[in-house]
Write an enzyme that holds these catalytic residues in place. Structure first.
Site, PDB file in Angstrom:
ATOM      1  N   ASP A  15       0.841  -1.203   0.000  1.00  0.00           N
ATOM      2  CA  ASP A  15       0.000   0.000   0.000  1.00  0.00           C
ATOM      3  C   ASP A  15       0.870   1.245   0.000  1.00  0.00           C
ATOM      4  O   ASP A  15       1.712   1.431   0.891  1.00  0.00           O
ATOM      5  CB  ASP A  15      -0.904   0.031   1.241  1.00  0.00           C
ATOM      6  CG  ASP A  15      -1.975  -1.043   1.222  1.00  0.00           C
ATOM      7  OD1 ASP A  15      -2.088  -1.768   0.217  1.00  0.00           O
ATOM      8  OD2 ASP A  15      -2.716  -1.149   2.222  1.00  0.00           O
ATOM      9  N   GLU A 141     -10.198  -9.944  -4.729  1.00  0.00           N
ATOM     10  CA  GLU A 141      -9.017  -9.370  -5.389  1.00  0.00           C
ATOM     11  C   GLU A 141      -8.161 -10.424  -6.085  1.00  0.00           C
ATOM     12  O   GLU A 141      -7.005 -10.186  -6.373  1.00  0.00           O
ATOM     13  CB  GLU A 141      -8.174  -8.574  -4.379  1.00  0.00           C
ATOM     14  CG  GLU A 141      -8.850  -7.270  -3.975  1.00  0.00           C
ATOM     15  CD  GLU A 141      -8.012  -6.379  -3.066  1.00  0.00           C
ATOM     16  OE1 GLU A 141      -8.276  -5.174  -3.037  1.00  0.00           O
ATOM     17  OE2 GLU A 141      -7.108  -6.890  -2.383  1.00  0.00           O
ATOM     18  N   LEU A 222     -22.913  -2.118   8.543  1.00  0.00           N
ATOM     19  CA  LEU A 222     -23.696  -0.885   8.411  1.00  0.00           C
ATOM     20  C   LEU A 222     -22.938   0.328   8.947  1.00  0.00           C
ATOM     21  O   LEU A 222     -23.538   1.297   9.405  1.00  0.00           O
ATOM     22  CB  LEU A 222     -25.025  -1.048   9.174  1.00  0.00           C
ATOM     23  CG  LEU A 222     -25.927  -2.180   8.682  1.00  0.00           C
ATOM     24  CD1 LEU A 222     -26.965  -2.539   9.727  1.00  0.00           C
ATOM     25  CD2 LEU A 222     -26.600  -1.797   7.365  1.00  0.00           C
ATOM     26  N   ASP A 253     -11.077  -5.405   6.855  1.00  0.00           N
ATOM     27  CA  ASP A 253     -10.328  -6.669   6.780  1.00  0.00           C
ATOM     28  C   ASP A 253     -10.057  -7.209   8.185  1.00  0.00           C
ATOM     29  O   ASP A 253     -10.095  -8.426   8.404  1.00  0.00           O
ATOM     30  CB  ASP A 253      -9.002  -6.446   6.047  1.00  0.00           C
ATOM     31  CG  ASP A 253      -9.203  -5.901   4.645  1.00  0.00           C
ATOM     32  OD1 ASP A 253     -10.226  -6.240   4.024  1.00  0.00           O
ATOM     33  OD2 ASP A 253      -8.352  -5.121   4.189  1.00  0.00           O
ATOM     34  N   GLY A 288      -2.428   2.695   8.720  1.00  0.00           N
ATOM     35  CA  GLY A 288      -2.005   1.527   7.947  1.00  0.00           C
ATOM     36  C   GLY A 288      -2.973   0.381   8.135  1.00  0.00           C
ATOM     37  O   GLY A 288      -3.704   0.298   9.130  1.00  0.00           O
TER      38      GLY A 288
HETATM   39  O1  RIB Z   1      -9.086  -3.191   2.450  1.00  0.00           O
HETATM   40  C1  RIB Z   1      -7.913  -2.436   2.398  1.00  0.00           C
HETATM   41  C2  RIB Z   1      -6.967  -2.997   1.377  1.00  0.00           C
HETATM   42  O2  RIB Z   1      -7.566  -2.887   0.103  1.00  0.00           O
HETATM   43  C3  RIB Z   1      -5.651  -2.276   1.272  1.00  0.00           C
HETATM   44  O3  RIB Z   1      -4.664  -2.787   2.126  1.00  0.00           O
HETATM   45  C4  RIB Z   1      -5.319  -2.392  -0.202  1.00  0.00           C
HETATM   46  O4  RIB Z   1      -4.179  -3.153  -0.464  1.00  0.00           O
HETATM   47  C5  RIB Z   1      -6.560  -2.973  -0.872  1.00  0.00           C
HETATM   48  O5  RIB Z   1      -6.419  -4.293  -1.186  1.00  0.00           O
END
Ligand code: RIB
Length: 308
Positions: A15, A141, A222, A253, A288
């Site tokens: 990132d 992804e 939400l 995440d 981060g």
């Molecule tokens: O959800 C956040 C993530 O989305 C970031 O770390 C970026 O790499 C993207 O995949």
């Protein structure tokens, strides 16, 4: 089956984050700060979050042959995630360009790089690890064929966060248990499963429609309103913790990683979602995606009393 084992199949990125007071308008140049290259990727972030919360975690994914690969893997290594299922492919590691503004919004542009190689062949090669895991986590992804091959190999629970949402075999969507979506993602999933029907209005109607479309369990996130959790046994509202967010990158995440840990421990979905809500809120209080994930040593924010 290895009771309690979690496998995360998904993206590994680096990132590049710029902090700005506000987001640039089209054609505008703004000064920003930051500029560090930090480990990210939805898959890697989820694996790190799960491992830091005490999960037994394996990662299946890919990095490139560039120097960024080591940045992308650093957080996974530090968290003790098993990387036997991560391969190196010729070319660049996945890259995400993140802009974090003072309003807390953080639009992200993702360049897939090595993540585009996580195909059916790589996933099928890991079939024993996948079949032996009680929780299999994936996101959006990696390529469609990879996700479709994956769901056929899952014998435990398939924790699916379709972000970004892609066109998938409906059976891959229906295998989700739970499917974790926000309202926007829910609309896109419903459009695939029940084309032509109107998007329901209320959160209760949305989770009801997803379950009627064949999904065993749903977590509808939400934002500040928490989440709504539904499975065959119950529908529960889970509140959000009140925290001062400084960077929400990866907070979703962290939510998924903690949800996986709760489910891997055998907790019912609402209990796992409460832990996820606390961990996601904690992650928003630091910068981060991976550095802000709590460990089992950290004190998690408390949740207000849930409404029914
Ligand atoms: O959800 C956040 C993530 O989305 C970031 O770390 C970026 O790499 C993207 O995949």
């Amino acid at each position: 089956m290895n009771a309690g084992a979690i496998v995360v199949v998904g993206s590994i990125n680096v990132d590049l984050t710029a902090h700005t007071r506000r987001h640039p308008r089209p054609g505008e140049t703004l000064h920003g700060t930051g500029g560090q290259m930090l480990p990210g990727g939805k898959g890697a972030n989820q694996a790190v979050a799960a491992a830091r919360m005490g999960g037994d975690v394996r990662m299946i994914g890919a990095v490139g042959t560039d120097a960024q690969a080591q940045v992308g893997l650093a957080g996974l290594r530090a968290a003790g995630v098993d990387l036997d299922g991560v391969r190196e492919v010729e070319g660049p590691t996945g890259l995400a360009i993140v802009t974090v503004a003072e309003d807390g919004e953080n639009p992200i542009v993702v360049i897939a790089g090595a993540n585009a190689s996580v195909d059916a062949a790589q996933i099928t090669a890991a079939k024993d690890v996948i079949a032996a895991s009680s929780i299999v986590v994936c996101q959006g992804e990696i390529p469609r064929e990879g996700i479709e091959a994956l769901r056929a190999l899952v014998t435990g629970r398939f924790l699916h966060k379709p972000a970004p949402v892609m066109e998938l075999d409906p059976e891959a969507l229906r295998a989700s248990d739970p499917l974790v979506v926000n309202e926007h993602e829910a609309a896109l999933v419903l459009a695939q499963l029940t084309p032509g029907t109107e998007m329901p209005e209320t959160p209760e109607q949305i989770v009801g429609a997803l379950r009627e479309a064949g999904i065993a369990s749903v977590v509808l996130t939400l934002g500040a309103q928490g989440s709504l959790v539904a499975d065959a046994d119950c529908t529960h509202r889970i509140p959000a913790a009140r925290v001062t967010a400084v960077d929400t990158t990866g907070a979703g995440d962290a939510f998924i990683g903690a949800l996986a840990v709760g489910l891997a421990r055998g907790e019912p979905l609402p209990a796992a979602a409460r832990l996820a809500s606390q961990v996601g809120a904690f992650a928003a209080t630091g910068h981060g995606a991976q550095p802000s994930c709590p460990s089992t040593e950290d004190e998690l924010p408390r949740l207000p009393e849930a409404s029914a």
